[in-house]
Design a protein around this motif. Structure first.
Motif, PDB file in Angstrom:
ATOM      1  N   UNK A  98      29.399  22.034 -34.936  1.00  0.00           N
ATOM      2  CA  UNK A  98      28.292  22.879 -34.467  1.00  0.00           C
ATOM      3  C   UNK A  98      27.259  22.158 -33.597  1.00  0.00           C
ATOM      4  N   UNK A  99      27.218  20.830 -33.632  1.00  0.00           N
ATOM      5  CA  UNK A  99      26.272  20.100 -32.782  1.00  0.00           C
ATOM      6  C   UNK A  99      26.729  20.011 -31.331  1.00  0.00           C
ATOM      7  N   UNK A 100      27.999  20.308 -31.074  1.00  0.00           N
ATOM      8  CA  UNK A 100      28.483  20.292 -29.695  1.00  0.00           C
ATOM      9  C   UNK A 100      28.050  21.576 -28.983  1.00  0.00           C
ATOM     10  N   UNK A 101      27.466  21.420 -27.810  1.00  0.00           N
ATOM     11  CA  UNK A 101      27.168  22.576 -26.944  1.00  0.00           C
ATOM     12  C   UNK A 101      28.391  22.773 -26.071  1.00  0.00           C
ATOM     13  N   UNK A 102      29.160  23.818 -26.353  1.00  0.00           N
ATOM     14  CA  UNK A 102      30.396  24.083 -25.622  1.00  0.00           C
ATOM     15  C   UNK A 102      30.228  25.356 -24.816  1.00  0.00           C
ATOM     16  N   UNK A 103      30.281  25.220 -23.503  1.00  0.00           N
ATOM     17  CA  UNK A 103      30.254  26.362 -22.592  1.00  0.00           C
ATOM     18  C   UNK A 103      31.667  26.546 -22.038  1.00  0.00           C
ATOM     19  N   UNK A 104      32.127  27.779 -21.984  1.00  0.00           N
ATOM     20  CA  UNK A 104      33.489  28.051 -21.523  1.00  0.00           C
ATOM     21  C   UNK A 104      33.453  28.989 -20.319  1.00  0.00           C
ATOM     22  N   UNK A 105      34.155  28.579 -19.272  1.00  0.00           N
ATOM     23  CA  UNK A 105      34.379  29.399 -18.089  1.00  0.00           C
ATOM     24  C   UNK A 105      35.881  29.618 -18.010  1.00  0.00           C
ATOM     25  N   UNK A 106      36.297  30.840 -17.751  1.00  0.00           N
ATOM     26  CA  UNK A 106      37.723  31.139 -17.639  1.00  0.00           C
ATOM     27  C   UNK A 106      38.056  31.607 -16.229  1.00  0.00           C
TER      28      UNK A 106
ATOM     29  N   UNK B  48      38.629   7.541 -27.305  1.00  0.00           N
ATOM     30  CA  UNK B  48      37.370   7.376 -26.598  1.00  0.00           C
ATOM     31  C   UNK B  48      36.450   6.537 -27.481  1.00  0.00           C
ATOM     32  N   UNK B  49      35.805   5.581 -26.874  1.00  0.00           N
ATOM     33  CA  UNK B  49      34.839   4.787 -27.621  1.00  0.00           C
ATOM     34  C   UNK B  49      33.763   5.712 -28.189  1.00  0.00           C
ATOM     35  N   UNK B  50      33.298   5.416 -29.386  1.00  0.00           N
ATOM     36  CA  UNK B  50      32.225   6.206 -29.991  1.00  0.00           C
ATOM     37  C   UNK B  50      30.901   6.016 -29.255  1.00  0.00           C
ATOM     38  N   UNK B  51      30.863   5.035 -28.363  1.00  0.00           N
ATOM     39  CA  UNK B  51      29.655   4.751 -27.576  1.00  0.00           C
ATOM     40  C   UNK B  51      29.796   5.191 -26.123  1.00  0.00           C
ATOM     41  N   UNK B  52      30.881   5.875 -25.806  1.00  0.00           N
ATOM     42  CA  UNK B  52      31.167   6.259 -24.420  1.00  0.00           C
ATOM     43  C   UNK B  52      29.998   7.003 -23.771  1.00  0.00           C
ATOM     44  N   UNK B  53      29.562   8.102 -24.377  1.00  0.00           N
ATOM     45  CA  UNK B  53      28.493   8.891 -23.765  1.00  0.00           C
ATOM     46  C   UNK B  53      27.176   8.123 -23.726  1.00  0.00           C
ATOM     47  N   UNK B  54      26.850   7.406 -24.785  1.00  0.00           N
ATOM     48  CA  UNK B  54      25.616   6.623 -24.790  1.00  0.00           C
ATOM     49  C   UNK B  54      25.641   5.595 -23.667  1.00  0.00           C
ATOM     50  N   UNK B  55      26.780   4.929 -23.476  1.00  0.00           N
ATOM     51  CA  UNK B  55      26.896   3.940 -22.402  1.00  0.00           C
ATOM     52  C   UNK B  55      26.775   4.598 -21.027  1.00  0.00           C
TER      53      UNK B  55
ATOM     54  N   UNK C 267      41.595  17.987 -30.493  1.00  0.00           N
ATOM     55  CA  UNK C 267      41.453  16.545 -30.713  1.00  0.00           C
ATOM     56  C   UNK C 267      40.484  15.939 -29.700  1.00  0.00           C
ATOM     57  N   UNK C 268      40.587  16.359 -28.453  1.00  0.00           N
ATOM     58  CA  UNK C 268      39.672  15.845 -27.427  1.00  0.00           C
ATOM     59  C   UNK C 268      38.235  16.219 -27.750  1.00  0.00           C
ATOM     60  N   UNK C 269      37.990  17.456 -28.131  1.00  0.00           N
ATOM     61  CA  UNK C 269      36.629  17.878 -28.474  1.00  0.00           C
ATOM     62  C   UNK C 269      36.116  17.131 -29.698  1.00  0.00           C
ATOM     63  N   UNK C 270      37.008  16.809 -30.615  1.00  0.00           N
ATOM     64  CA  UNK C 270      36.582  16.045 -31.799  1.00  0.00           C
ATOM     65  C   UNK C 270      36.077  14.657 -31.402  1.00  0.00           C
ATOM     66  N   UNK C 271      36.606  14.098 -30.309  1.00  0.00           N
ATOM     67  CA  UNK C 271      36.126  12.793 -29.838  1.00  0.00           C
ATOM     68  C   UNK C 271      34.678  12.863 -29.385  1.00  0.00           C
ATOM     69  N   UNK C 272      34.278  13.991 -28.790  1.00  0.00           N
ATOM     70  CA  UNK C 272      32.881  14.166 -28.389  1.00  0.00           C
ATOM     71  C   UNK C 272      31.990  14.368 -29.605  1.00  0.00           C
ATOM     72  N   UNK C 273      32.527  14.993 -30.646  1.00  0.00           N
ATOM     73  CA  UNK C 273      31.754  15.195 -31.873  1.00  0.00           C
ATOM     74  C   UNK C 273      31.501  13.876 -32.596  1.00  0.00           C
ATOM     75  N   UNK C 274      32.316  12.862 -32.328  1.00  0.00           N
ATOM     76  CA  UNK C 274      32.186  11.557 -32.980  1.00  0.00           C
ATOM     77  C   UNK C 274      31.301  10.578 -32.197  1.00  0.00           C
ATOM     78  N   UNK C 275      30.741  11.014 -31.097  1.00  0.00           N
ATOM     79  CA  UNK C 275      29.910  10.126 -30.287  1.00  0.00           C
ATOM     80  C   UNK C 275      28.658   9.717 -31.063  1.00  0.00           C
ATOM     81  N   UNK C 276      28.348   8.437 -31.045  1.00  0.00           N
ATOM     82  CA  UNK C 276      27.184   7.911 -31.742  1.00  0.00           C
ATOM     83  C   UNK C 276      26.015   7.776 -30.774  1.00  0.00           C
ATOM     84  N   UNK C 277      24.825   7.879 -31.319  1.00  0.00           N
ATOM     85  CA  UNK C 277      23.589   7.663 -30.570  1.00  0.00           C
ATOM     86  C   UNK C 277      23.370   8.691 -29.455  1.00  0.00           C
ATOM     87  N   UNK C 278      23.978   9.864 -29.585  1.00  0.00           N
ATOM     88  CA  UNK C 278      23.747  10.948 -28.636  1.00  0.00           C
ATOM     89  C   UNK C 278      23.192  12.118 -29.440  1.00  0.00           C
ATOM     90  N   UNK C 279      21.968  12.509 -29.128  1.00  0.00           N
ATOM     91  CA  UNK C 279      21.314  13.581 -29.886  1.00  0.00           C
ATOM     92  C   UNK C 279      21.846  14.945 -29.453  1.00  0.00           C
TER      93      UNK C 279
END
Length: 191
Positions: A84-92, A149-156, A31-43
């Motif tokens: 697929x537009x999310x760049x997800x890097x994982x460190x364990x 999370x606001x859909x404009x969070x990352x853009x802001x 669910x948290x990652x889906x919030x990043x996928x919904x960010x607007x105005x972020x290429x």
């Protein structure tokens, strides 16, 4: 060795660091990652999510905790496939229980490791010429259990970073759920 960090795009503006306690975040992380996928105005390519999936070694001896760790990893892979537009890097990291018992919490070690990795990745990108030496990269520290999370969070955040290049740190607004107010009245008063 992590492709998403080894080859940061030239368009990189931010690396978002998210610590994930793998034995307890299985029901939150998708669910948290889906919030990043919904960010607007972020290429795509402007941001990379750096997930630090970690657990204590003794959790692997508990079948329920071991299953939760595996579910957390599976939910991250599901998010990769669905967004697929999310760049997800994982460190364990598997933390040694004896070491953890000598510490006053482990989150400081997790946060430092994420910041170090983000900075090393940006420095490598500068060294190989992908990023210009004067290009700043914002390192954002967030949580794995965001409830919204606001859909404009990352853009802001990126806009403020660009407009206030002299600033070394930014703090975003945070609202605690009402259940936390009864458990932690100080948070209720301050928020």
């Amino acid at each position: 060795t992590i492709p998403e960090l080894h080859d940061l795009p030239a368009t990189t503006k931010a690396i978002i660091c998210i610590p994930i306690a793998a034995a307890s975040e299985a029901d939150n992380i998708y669910q948290t990652l889906s919030l990043y996928a919904q960010q607007e105005e972020v290429a795509p390519g402007e941001t990379t999510l750096l997930l630090h999936v970690n657990w204590v070694d003794t959790a692997l001896n508990d079948p329920a905790k071991k299953a939760a760790i595996e579910k957390t990893k599976a939910e991250i892979e599901r998010a990769r496939a669905n967004f697929p537009d999310l760049r997800i890097a994982v460190v364990e990291t598997e933390w040694d229980k004896a070491f953890m018992d000598t510490q006053n919490g482990i989150i400081g070690h997790v946060a430092r490791k994420m910041s170090d990795i983000a900075m090393l990745s940006a420095t490598r990108a500068i060294d190989v010429g992908t990023l210009s030496p004067d290009q700043d990269v914002l390192v954002i520290r967030n949580d794995a259990d965001a409830q919204g999370m606001s859909r404009h969070y990352l853009r802001n955040m990126l806009k403020n970073f660009e407009e206030h290049a002299e600033a070394d740190a930014f703090v975003g607004g945070m609202r605690w759920e009402t259940a936390k107010h009864s458990m932690y009245p100080g948070f209720g008063v301050s928020s």
